[in-house]
Design a protein around this motif. Structure first.
Motif, PDB file in Angstrom:
ATOM      1  N   GLY A 286       7.241  34.462 -43.339  1.00 29.78           N
ATOM      2  CA  GLY A 286       6.513  35.310 -42.471  1.00 29.78           C
ATOM      3  C   GLY A 286       6.172  34.139 -41.258  1.00 29.78           C
ATOM      4  O   GLY A 286       6.147  34.705 -40.119  1.00 29.78           O
ATOM      5  N   VAL A 287       6.296  32.904 -41.530  1.00 29.09           N
ATOM      6  CA  VAL A 287       6.125  31.956 -40.522  1.00 29.09           C
ATOM      7  C   VAL A 287       7.379  32.004 -39.749  1.00 29.09           C
ATOM      8  O   VAL A 287       7.155  31.916 -38.411  1.00 29.09           O
ATOM      9  N   LEU A 288       8.438  31.968 -40.134  1.00 30.87           N
ATOM     10  CA  LEU A 288       9.747  31.971 -39.382  1.00 30.87           C
ATOM     11  C   LEU A 288       9.624  33.279 -38.675  1.00 30.87           C
ATOM     12  O   LEU A 288       9.982  33.277 -37.332  1.00 30.87           O
ATOM     13  N   PHE A 289       9.358  34.461 -38.984  1.00 29.51           N
ATOM     14  CA  PHE A 289       9.342  35.680 -38.254  1.00 29.51           C
ATOM     15  C   PHE A 289       8.399  35.378 -37.356  1.00 29.51           C
ATOM     16  O   PHE A 289       8.743  35.936 -35.720  1.00 29.51           O
ATOM     17  N   SER A 290       7.476  34.806 -37.195  1.00 31.14           N
ATOM     18  CA  SER A 290       6.249  34.643 -36.149  1.00 31.14           C
ATOM     19  C   SER A 290       6.928  33.652 -35.195  1.00 31.14           C
ATOM     20  O   SER A 290       6.614  33.869 -34.074  1.00 31.14           O
ATOM     21  N   GLY A 291       7.571  32.562 -35.653  1.00 29.82           N
ATOM     22  CA  GLY A 291       8.170  31.919 -34.661  1.00 29.82           C
ATOM     23  C   GLY A 291       9.130  32.332 -33.916  1.00 29.82           C
ATOM     24  O   GLY A 291       9.346  32.278 -32.618  1.00 29.82           O
ATOM     25  N   CYS A 292      10.149  33.286 -34.254  1.00 33.00           N
ATOM     26  CA  CYS A 292      11.014  33.901 -33.295  1.00 33.00           C
ATOM     27  C   CYS A 292      10.470  34.944 -32.716  1.00 33.00           C
ATOM     28  O   CYS A 292      10.891  35.053 -31.665  1.00 33.00           O
ATOM     29  N   SER A 293       9.162  35.562 -33.009  1.00 34.04           N
ATOM     30  CA  SER A 293       8.562  36.511 -32.048  1.00 34.04           C
ATOM     31  C   SER A 293       8.101  35.521 -30.988  1.00 34.04           C
ATOM     32  O   SER A 293       8.312  36.048 -30.034  1.00 34.04           O
ATOM     33  N   ASN A 294       7.567  34.584 -31.042  1.00 36.70           N
ATOM     34  CA  ASN A 294       6.999  33.553 -30.016  1.00 36.70           C
ATOM     35  C   ASN A 294       8.163  33.392 -29.061  1.00 36.70           C
ATOM     36  O   ASN A 294       8.094  33.228 -27.794  1.00 36.70           O
ATOM     37  N   THR A 295       9.296  33.016 -29.588  1.00 41.99           N
ATOM     38  CA  THR A 295      10.446  32.632 -28.990  1.00 41.99           C
ATOM     39  C   THR A 295      10.890  33.668 -28.033  1.00 41.99           C
ATOM     40  O   THR A 295      11.167  33.350 -26.705  1.00 41.99           O
TER      41      THR A 295
ATOM     42  N   VAL B  90       9.120  36.082 -26.668  1.00 45.88           N
ATOM     43  CA  VAL B  90       8.189  36.178 -25.677  1.00 45.88           C
ATOM     44  C   VAL B  90       8.445  35.269 -24.857  1.00 45.88           C
ATOM     45  O   VAL B  90       8.201  35.484 -23.395  1.00 45.88           O
ATOM     46  N   TYR B  91       8.372  34.032 -24.944  1.00 44.81           N
ATOM     47  CA  TYR B  91       8.774  32.769 -24.118  1.00 44.81           C
ATOM     48  C   TYR B  91       9.908  33.052 -23.327  1.00 44.81           C
ATOM     49  O   TYR B  91       9.705  33.179 -21.959  1.00 44.81           O
ATOM     50  N   GLN B  92      10.983  33.701 -23.803  1.00 50.43           N
ATOM     51  CA  GLN B  92      12.218  33.895 -23.232  1.00 50.43           C
ATOM     52  C   GLN B  92      12.097  35.044 -22.085  1.00 50.43           C
ATOM     53  O   GLN B  92      12.610  35.163 -21.099  1.00 50.43           O
ATOM     54  N   GLU B  93      11.407  35.910 -22.615  1.00 48.12           N
ATOM     55  CA  GLU B  93      11.024  37.117 -21.594  1.00 48.12           C
ATOM     56  C   GLU B  93      10.558  36.762 -20.489  1.00 48.12           C
ATOM     57  O   GLU B  93      10.732  37.101 -19.264  1.00 48.12           O
ATOM     58  N   LYS B  94       9.413  35.890 -20.725  1.00 51.21           N
ATOM     59  CA  LYS B  94       8.678  35.265 -19.508  1.00 51.21           C
ATOM     60  C   LYS B  94       9.635  34.365 -18.721  1.00 51.21           C
ATOM     61  O   LYS B  94       9.435  34.485 -17.462  1.00 51.21           O
ATOM     62  N   VAL B  95      10.368  33.635 -19.081  1.00 56.27           N
ATOM     63  CA  VAL B  95      11.161  32.910 -18.404  1.00 56.27           C
ATOM     64  C   VAL B  95      12.157  33.793 -17.640  1.00 56.27           C
ATOM     65  O   VAL B  95      12.467  33.484 -16.475  1.00 56.27           O
TER      66      VAL B  95
END
Length: 206
Positions: A3-12, A14-19
């Protein structure tokens, strides 16, 4: 742990989309800047061209004369007579004299044919063939009519651009009178506009 790994991928993601969005905004801003720079360059070129162009200026108080005074004609403001002046010549105008041509006597009699001076002047021009040389021997012919009062009108037939080194143009003046609500030509006069000046003795173009 998964679950933590999935959460990390999701944040990445979102970050990439903003960039990516910011990069697109930056690219759009750069594109707009390039367009503005091109606009500035175009305006600068136009400004430089305008500064290099010479304009013909007519004083504001002289403009009404162009339709109310036969002595004021537009071409007279536009013509470049610097070469003539360099050779010691000064343009001039002869005095009015009687027109020495012939025209239909009916035009000069109160025969109740012409209801306006404009129609009468057009009939006179057609009769004497004043427009026959237009485009060949003369560049331009303009007409004007002014009223001294309700029964007296002066019509001007102004020709310019003659194929002549001495005579630049001519003006014919028709004095027209109204009798019983109809018009006729009382007299016709002519004068010449001279490129190199007027002789003092004979009142002719040099």
């Amino acid at each position: 742990m998964v679950g933590v790994l999935f959460s990390g991928c999701s944040n990445t993601d979102v970050y990439q989309e903003k960039v990516t969005a910011l990069e697109e905004e930056i690219a759009e801003v750069y594109s707009q800047l390039e367009e503005k720079e091109m606009d500035i360059e175009t305006l600068s070129q136009q400004s430089a061209e305008e500064k290099s162009v010479e304009f013909i200026m007519i004083p504001k108080d002289q403009v009404p004369r162009l339709w109310g005074d036969a002595d004021a004609q537009l071409w007279d403001y536009l013509i470049d007579d610097s070469l003539a002046k360099e050779n010691g010549w000064e343009k001039g105008v002869t005095n009015w004299r009687e027109w020495d041509g012939e025209y239909d006597l009916a035009l000069g009699s109160a025969n109740q044919s012409w209801e306006s001076p404009g129609v009468l002047m057009n009939a006179w021009m057609l009769d004497v063939g004043s427009s026959n040389g237009l485009g060949m021997d003369v560049w331009e012919i303009n007409t004007r009519i002014g009223f001294s009062d309700e029964n007296i009108a002066e019509g001007y037939i102004m020709s310019y651009g003659m194929r002549d080194d001495s005579i630049a143009g001519s003006d014919i003046k028709l004095t027209m009178l109204k009798e019983n609500d109809f018009w006729y030509v009382e007299k016709a006069e002519v004068r010449y506009r001279c490129s190199r000046g007027v002789s003092e003795e004979e009142d002719l173009c040099l």
